[in-house]
Design a protein around this motif. Structure first.
Motif, PDB file in Angstrom:
ATOM      1  N   SER A  99      -3.395   2.794   8.096  1.00 31.27           N
ATOM      2  CA  SER A  99      -3.809   2.332   6.772  1.00 31.27           C
ATOM      3  C   SER A  99      -4.885   1.272   6.915  1.00 31.27           C
ATOM      4  CB  SER A  99      -2.623   1.742   6.008  1.00 31.27           C
ATOM      5  OG  SER A  99      -3.053   1.142   4.799  1.00 31.27           O
ATOM      6  N   THR A 145      -2.960   2.174  -4.078  1.00 28.49           N
ATOM      7  CA  THR A 145      -3.600   3.085  -3.123  1.00 28.49           C
ATOM      8  C   THR A 145      -4.673   2.349  -2.332  1.00 28.49           C
ATOM      9  OG1 THR A 145      -5.354   3.798  -4.634  1.00 28.49           O
ATOM     10  CG2 THR A 145      -3.236   4.980  -4.747  1.00 28.49           C
ATOM     11  N   GLU A 146      -5.074   2.950  -1.211  1.00 28.78           N
ATOM     12  CA  GLU A 146      -6.173   2.392  -0.423  1.00 28.78           C
ATOM     13  C   GLU A 146      -7.451   2.333  -1.247  1.00 28.78           C
ATOM     14  OE1 GLU A 146      -7.022   4.197   3.290  1.00 28.78           O
ATOM     15  OE2 GLU A 146      -5.153   3.560   4.247  1.00 28.78           O
ATOM     16  N   ILE A 177       1.171  -4.144   6.862  1.00 29.42           N
ATOM     17  CA  ILE A 177       2.004  -3.028   7.317  1.00 29.42           C
ATOM     18  C   ILE A 177       3.075  -3.578   8.259  1.00 29.42           C
ATOM     19  CG2 ILE A 177       2.071  -0.934   8.724  1.00 29.42           C
ATOM     20  CD1 ILE A 177      -0.704  -0.289   7.751  1.00 29.42           C
ATOM     21  N   CYS A 219      -5.010  -1.107   5.065  1.00 23.44           N
ATOM     22  CA  CYS A 219      -4.293  -2.341   4.719  1.00 23.44           C
ATOM     23  C   CYS A 219      -3.429  -2.816   5.884  1.00 23.44           C
ATOM     24  CB  CYS A 219      -3.431  -2.121   3.472  1.00 23.44           C
ATOM     25  SG  CYS A 219      -4.366  -1.621   2.011  1.00 23.44           S
ATOM     26  N   ASP A 220      -4.023  -2.862   7.086  1.00 27.83           N
ATOM     27  CA  ASP A 220      -3.261  -3.170   8.300  1.00 27.83           C
ATOM     28  C   ASP A 220      -2.547  -4.513   8.224  1.00 27.83           C
ATOM     29  OD1 ASP A 220      -5.075  -5.290  10.102  1.00 27.83           O
ATOM     30  OD2 ASP A 220      -6.232  -4.125   8.680  1.00 27.83           O
ATOM     31  N   PRO A 279       0.826  -1.213   0.000  1.00 29.63           N
ATOM     32  CA  PRO A 279       0.000   0.000   0.000  1.00 29.63           C
ATOM     33  C   PRO A 279       0.859   1.261   0.000  1.00 29.63           C
ATOM     34  CG  PRO A 279       0.050  -0.962   2.194  1.00 29.63           C
ATOM     35  CD  PRO A 279       0.796  -1.903   1.304  1.00 29.63           C
TER      36      PRO A 279
END
Length: 323
Positions: free
Chosen positions: A230, A259-260, A236, A232-233, A206
């Protein structure tokens, strides 16, 4: 870390992990301008590929280590994978999780019988907490990605991809993989190098958390400046692993950053066209396949949908992108 470890892990996982299928949709092919094959690890036990690595690591422990118990740190998917593997082996499990992890992941980890220890990922180090508890209680630490047995378990996903693509006659294609610390990406890359050398793993991250992409470009390990914030945890991490990065350097193509918003749209499209539920971080590879078509060569791309543990409000937001 080598292909033999992955093959041995596959034997231990046989009958325990699900062999996930390959999904396709002509509607997704049209968006991408090429054939898109999706490996839905969101259908794996606990809702993500992490069960593979969790089972691989826990099943390799001695009886004494199982009796004492295991500890892991995770935003949720590795947590659940290790918790279930530990429960199935009769071993106690302690899981260190960020306080801002999706509620579903925290609740599921507890429901699997694990003790959950919460921390602030912006101000505290999960590694320090995990290592301290490991030393204090004599627990075996199962790292989420920089651990050979975990990488071996994740690599079994790559063995399946290689076999399925060979059966379908797919060659010279990229395999897009949602990438955090690189455990799945490096495991798949090793499996492909041995079993399908014409397929190439591509890490997908991400925006704002692209440590692997930058590290591959610079040739040295780069660190993210932010550690939270984010959707998109699941993917990360502070930086690539010391074990995973050299493997990715040797066997992966350049990273891709999404991107998110692209991830949310991919979540919606996965539901609409493939009838699967994927979390934002688990949809990053599909987002790359659909919306970053110039990043790939060839007439096909394989996207690994790595996890499906998504809270209802986020899923609703993703469905709104279809309107």
């Amino acid at each position: 870390m080598n292909i033999d470890m992955i093959r041995v892990a596959a034997k231990r996982l046989d009958g325990h992990a699900r062999r996930t299928p390959i999904l396709t949709s002509p509607f997704l092919d049209e968006i991408a301008g090429r054939r898109v094959f999706v490996k839905p690890e969101c259908l794996q036990h606990t809702g993500s590929f992490k069960f593979r690595g969790g089972w691989s690591a826990v099943s390799a422990l001695t009886d004494n280590a199982l009796k004492t118990g295991v500890i892991a740190f995770s935003s949720g998917n590795h947590a659940q994978g290790v918790a279930l593997a530990a429960r199935e082996h009769g071993a106690p499990a302690v899981i260190v999780m960020p306080s801002d992890a999706p509620k579903l992941k925290i609740e599921n980890t507890r429901a699997l019988g694990a003790e959950v220890v919460l921390y602030d990922r912006a101000t505290e180090s999960r590694e320090e907490i995990g290592e301290a508890l490991s030393a204090e209680r004599g627990l075996t630490l199962v790292r989420p990605y920089d651990e050979p047995q975990v990488i071996a378990g994740q690599g079994t996903c790559g063995l399946e991809i290689a076999e399925d693509m060979n059966a379908l006659g797919v060659t010279n294609a990229d395999v897009a993989v949602c990438c955090g610390g690189g455990g799945l990406t490096s495991g798949i890359a090793l499996a492909l190098a041995a079993e399908a050398p014409s397929l190439r793993a591509r890490p997908v991250e991400p925006e704002g958390f692209d440590d692997v992409t930058r590290s591959l470009a610079s040739g040295q390990i780069e660190r993210n400046t932010r550690l939270s914030g984010s959707l998109c945890d699941a993917i990360i991490t502070p930086q690539p692993g010391a074990i995973t990065f050299p493997i990715m350097q040797a066997h992966c193509g350049p990273g891709i950053v999404v991107t998110e918003e692209e991830c949310l749209r991919a979540v919606g499209l996965a539901y609409e066209r493939l009838k699967i539920v994927v979390e934002p971080g688990g949809a990053a590879a599909l987002a790359a396949a659909l919306f970053h078509t110039d990043a790939f060569d060839g007439d096909a791309v394989i996207a690994v949908a790595t996890g499906g543990n998504i809270d209802p409000p986020v899923f609703s937001k993703a469905l709104e992108t279809l309107a």
